[in-house]
Design an enzyme around this catalytic site. Sequence first.
Site, PDB file in Angstrom:
ATOM      1  N   HIS A 225      39.087  -2.404 113.527  1.00  0.00           N
ATOM      2  CA  HIS A 225      38.405  -3.410 113.292  1.00  0.00           C
ATOM      3  C   HIS A 225      38.938  -4.371 112.094  1.00  0.00           C
ATOM      4  CE1 HIS A 225      34.586  -6.206 112.244  1.00  0.00           C
ATOM      5  NE2 HIS A 225      34.872  -5.694 113.630  1.00  0.00           N
ATOM      6  N   ASP A 232      55.530 -11.103 102.712  1.00  0.00           N
ATOM      7  CA  ASP A 232      56.318 -11.069 101.408  1.00  0.00           C
ATOM      8  C   ASP A 232      55.747 -10.739  99.800  1.00  0.00           C
ATOM      9  OD1 ASP A 232      58.549 -12.349 102.615  1.00  0.00           O
ATOM     10  OD2 ASP A 232      58.050 -14.385 101.937  1.00  0.00           O
TER      11      ASP A 232
END
Length: 484
Positions: A225, A232
């Site tokens: 869930h 980056d």
Amino acid sequence: MDSYTMFLNILNFIFILNIAFAIVVIIFERRNANNTWTWLMIMLFVPILGFILYLFFGQDLRHKKFFVLKKEEESILIRFSDEQKKLINDDTIMIQNPILIEFHDVINLNLASDNFVVTNNNKVDVLNNGIEKFPLLIDCIKSAKNFIHIQYYIFEDDNLGTEILNLLVDKALHGVEVKLLYDGMGCLHNKRHFFDPLKKAGGEVYCFFPPFIPYINIRINYRNHRKICVIDGEHGFIGGLNIGDEYLGLSKKFGFWRDIHLHLQGDSVNYLEVRFLMDWRFASNQDFFMSEKYFPKKQYTAQTAVQIISSGPDSDWCSIRNTYLKLINKAQNSIYIETPYFIPDESIQTALKIACLSGVEVKIIIPSKPDHPFIHWASKSYIWELVECGAHCYTYDNGFIHSKMVSIDGKMCTVGTANMDIRSFNLNFEVNAIIYDETVTRKIDQAFMEDILSSTLLTQELYDKRTPLVRFKESVYRLLSPIL
């Protein structure tokens, strides 16, 4: 043999078979007592069909691959937590943030149970709905240079989902590493080849715990869930919003979709990345390693303390539930809760009652229009108990509220994917961010108070006016709540 005797023999056979199912499948699994009695009740009242329902919703798969990988990964995490335990004992981190001193026991709880580290150099942006979240997410994806790791329970194949998928395809074509992880049950209704363009562009896509394994089991429980996006190693997103038009408020059924998401920058992003990589390893069977490229050095000087915590059936501890319980017991002045599903276990419900009776201001907001009727009526039964104890409980009227938030004393809060229900505590894989910061908590509390203005207070008068049918629904679904 006459037909009556044959009928009795069939009934006896069904009865014996039902008992065998109950003993072998449920009792021998040594599950939670409340769950056991609930399943026994179902099997008693709906023989055979009850067992079929159990195959869909009740199987205990905790001793599968989850724990094997978890033990290996703990050896990686434990070195981080051991270093931090030394710093905490020396007050090195605590002195930088007085709130950390006040909530040191919460920090220690999560360090000791699951090696969750607190970081103190973070910037946190609070995003109160999809209109605030998705433009920022899209901008961050467009600016990605090295990698995009994205994980969602639901990734719809609608306009928004297609737009974001196309962006990921474009980044993959330009050499950015793209890894996409989706939940098999959450994306069950997607077109079969929806993610193929990303695979063809060089991205990697995996399904977490496919819901159907032929001839073995049907995996409706133990869903991932979590909603995580790391870009980056600089930008992290966590909260309640999945990807889809519905979360922009475009659903005719629900209208405006009220939800909380966080945009994180700083060292806390590293621990979102660790959580993603662990889930990626489970789904992809790729070797797990802590590559330096995923953990670039952070330059932020902001002083917001964040602790990323997670829980699931691979953990010996219900870390998110335990954190909720600890915070409720620790509150001195106020407890604010937003959750779409309010089905607490006995410990949480008792702690909230005690808080109310002790003079702590307890305010809870749940939806007025349910997306899951069974859960809605069960939630109401627990809510009314708290109203009787003095809690101020509300139903949100301006669309659908899906926020998962707990705020304590205006000083700290937790936001993430975990609902205040037994399924999130025990069955689902969840992730939350604990924010030890008054400024961020104040923003969360202000949004909470604005939500109250669009909500209906549940009073004793409304309680007394409930129809017999409503009372019946609340009682029945309350009995089933351990498995909802």
